[in-house]
Design a protein around this motif. Sequence first.
Motif, PDB file in Angstrom:
ATOM      1  N   LEU A 155       0.854  -1.188   0.000  1.00 34.27           N
ATOM      2  CA  LEU A 155       0.000   0.000   0.000  1.00 34.27           C
ATOM      3  C   LEU A 155       0.884   1.229   0.000  1.00 34.27           C
ATOM      4  N   ILE A 156       0.593   2.158  -0.887  1.00 30.70           N
ATOM      5  CA  ILE A 156       1.211   3.483  -0.872  1.00 30.70           C
ATOM      6  C   ILE A 156       0.305   4.429  -0.102  1.00 30.70           C
ATOM      7  N   VAL A 157       0.854   5.090   0.913  1.00 28.87           N
ATOM      8  CA  VAL A 157       0.151   6.143   1.645  1.00 28.87           C
ATOM      9  C   VAL A 157       0.944   7.427   1.470  1.00 28.87           C
ATOM     10  N   ALA A 158       0.280   8.484   1.031  1.00 27.54           N
ATOM     11  CA  ALA A 158       0.964   9.764   0.859  1.00 27.54           C
ATOM     12  C   ALA A 158       0.029  10.895   1.246  1.00 27.54           C
ATOM     13  N   GLY A 159       0.578  11.903   1.887  1.00 22.84           N
ATOM     14  CA  GLY A 159      -0.215  13.060   2.281  1.00 22.84           C
ATOM     15  C   GLY A 159       0.540  13.933   3.265  1.00 22.84           C
ATOM     16  N   ASN A 160      -0.107  14.987   3.693  1.00 21.30           N
ATOM     17  CA  ASN A 160       0.504  15.889   4.657  1.00 21.30           C
ATOM     18  C   ASN A 160       0.522  15.271   6.047  1.00 21.30           C
ATOM     19  N   HIS A 161       1.589  15.564   6.781  1.00 20.02           N
ATOM     20  CA  HIS A 161       1.644  15.256   8.199  1.00 20.02           C
ATOM     21  C   HIS A 161       2.318  16.432   8.903  1.00 20.02           C
ATOM     22  N   TYR A 162       2.248  16.466  10.198  1.00 24.01           N
ATOM     23  CA  TYR A 162       2.557  17.590  11.086  1.00 24.01           C
ATOM     24  C   TYR A 162       1.304  18.453  11.262  1.00 24.01           C
ATOM     25  N   PHE A 224       9.528   9.616  -0.151  1.00 18.16           N
ATOM     26  CA  PHE A 224       9.376  10.952  -0.734  1.00 18.16           C
ATOM     27  C   PHE A 224       9.008  11.922   0.369  1.00 18.16           C
ATOM     28  N   SER A 225       9.535  13.155   0.257  1.00 21.19           N
ATOM     29  CA  SER A 225       9.207  14.207   1.219  1.00 21.19           C
ATOM     30  C   SER A 225       9.228  15.555   0.521  1.00 21.19           C
ATOM     31  N   SER A 226       8.274  16.426   0.883  1.00 19.08           N
ATOM     32  CA  SER A 226       8.211  17.777   0.329  1.00 19.08           C
ATOM     33  C   SER A 226       7.456  18.662   1.311  1.00 19.08           C
ATOM     34  N   LEU A 227       8.200  19.467   2.098  1.00 19.71           N
ATOM     35  CA  LEU A 227       7.604  20.284   3.145  1.00 19.71           C
ATOM     36  C   LEU A 227       6.746  19.410   4.060  1.00 19.71           C
ATOM     37  N   PHE A 228       5.434  19.649   4.134  1.00 17.46           N
ATOM     38  CA  PHE A 228       4.580  18.873   5.023  1.00 17.46           C
ATOM     39  C   PHE A 228       4.284  17.469   4.506  1.00 17.46           C
ATOM     40  N   TRP A 229       4.535  17.242   3.254  1.00 21.99           N
ATOM     41  CA  TRP A 229       4.100  16.019   2.581  1.00 21.99           C
ATOM     42  C   TRP A 229       5.098  14.877   2.784  1.00 21.99           C
ATOM     43  N   GLY A 230       4.579  13.685   2.947  1.00 25.39           N
ATOM     44  CA  GLY A 230       5.404  12.490   2.955  1.00 25.39           C
ATOM     45  C   GLY A 230       4.718  11.386   2.187  1.00 25.39           C
ATOM     46  N   ALA A 231       5.496  10.404   1.732  1.00 26.35           N
ATOM     47  CA  ALA A 231       4.948   9.235   1.037  1.00 26.35           C
ATOM     48  C   ALA A 231       5.672   7.997   1.532  1.00 26.35           C
ATOM     49  N   TRP A 232       4.894   6.953   1.793  1.00 22.77           N
ATOM     50  CA  TRP A 232       5.418   5.714   2.377  1.00 22.77           C
ATOM     51  C   TRP A 232       4.874   4.502   1.620  1.00 22.77           C
ATOM     52  N   LEU A 233       5.635   3.440   1.644  1.00 23.35           N
ATOM     53  CA  LEU A 233       5.149   2.134   1.217  1.00 23.35           C
ATOM     54  C   LEU A 233       5.116   1.218   2.424  1.00 23.35           C
ATOM     55  N   THR A 234       3.969   0.602   2.648  1.00 22.47           N
ATOM     56  CA  THR A 234       3.809  -0.403   3.680  1.00 22.47           C
ATOM     57  C   THR A 234       3.190  -1.648   3.045  1.00 22.47           C
ATOM     58  N   CYS A 235       3.021  -2.715   3.829  1.00 21.33           N
ATOM     59  CA  CYS A 235       2.442  -3.944   3.297  1.00 21.33           C
ATOM     60  C   CYS A 235       1.431  -4.516   4.276  1.00 21.33           C
ATOM     61  N   ASN A 236       0.445  -5.188   3.741  1.00 24.17           N
ATOM     62  CA  ASN A 236      -0.562  -5.853   4.549  1.00 24.17           C
ATOM     63  C   ASN A 236       0.110  -6.903   5.441  1.00 24.17           C
ATOM     64  N   ALA A 237      -0.102  -6.811   6.725  1.00 21.97           N
ATOM     65  CA  ALA A 237       0.536  -7.749   7.658  1.00 21.97           C
ATOM     66  C   ALA A 237      -0.152  -9.100   7.681  1.00 21.97           C
ATOM     67  N   SER A 238      -1.338  -9.216   7.109  1.00 20.16           N
ATOM     68  CA  SER A 238      -2.060 -10.502   7.122  1.00 20.16           C
ATOM     69  C   SER A 238      -1.427 -11.496   6.155  1.00 20.16           C
TER      70      SER A 238
END
Length: 238
Positions: A155-162, A224-238
């Motif tokens: 799963l790709i999750v990307a968006g603002n954080h902080y 990936f990172s850009s100011l408030f934005w970040g992007a991550w790859l994670t995987c289903n743990a099941s």
Amino acid sequence: MSQASKSFSGKFDNSRASEYARQSRIALAGYDACHDLSACMLAASLGTDRAATILVVGAGGTAQEIIAMAALEPQWRFVAVDPSEPMLDAAVQHLQAHDLLDRTQVHLGHVEDLPRDVLFDAATLIGVLHHLNGDQPKRDILRTIQTRLKPGAPLIVAGNHYAYASQPLLLQAWAQRWRQQGASADEVQAKLGKILQGADPPHSEAAVQALMNEAGFRAATRFFSSLFWGAWLTCNAS
């Protein structure tokens, strides 16, 4: 439809949908690079030159994640879901322009509206979490996606954080980004007011990881990172 879903879809009306492609590329420096790298991360995780079906949650607007993935992997197909009709209409226009509608099923609504017996090879959730107010709606959408993924699926999750106000230097740099693109002083102030009042991002990278863990995903890799934005790859743990 939950109150959170109504609030989310209501944000993205016709006026916002019509300006989304331009506005998003100013607000997120590196918008196209983030989507391109998201495609690369999924290809690296799934393997190349193989068939896969990708769930794209919050696909409305530019459909850029689908465009980027489709260009990289010609055997991939997509299921695009968005609760905003104007935003989904805008996405369809971009998909038509790239001859991708034959590879994409488009659904107006939510992930939970999809058939429960269909599991996906991967999913993306880009630019969505920070528009959901409170942690529980964020957990809910991640958990719903998790239940629609095959075991171990990425799963790709990307968006603002902080919390925006907690990072005054980043906030001012974000304002300068708008000025750099020709916004007047009054327009910059209006943009600052809107971002401070219009979204509820997770307050740290650790908070993003915690939300993913609670929804049944493994430790994530940030790419990936850009100011408030970040992007991550994670995987289903099941």
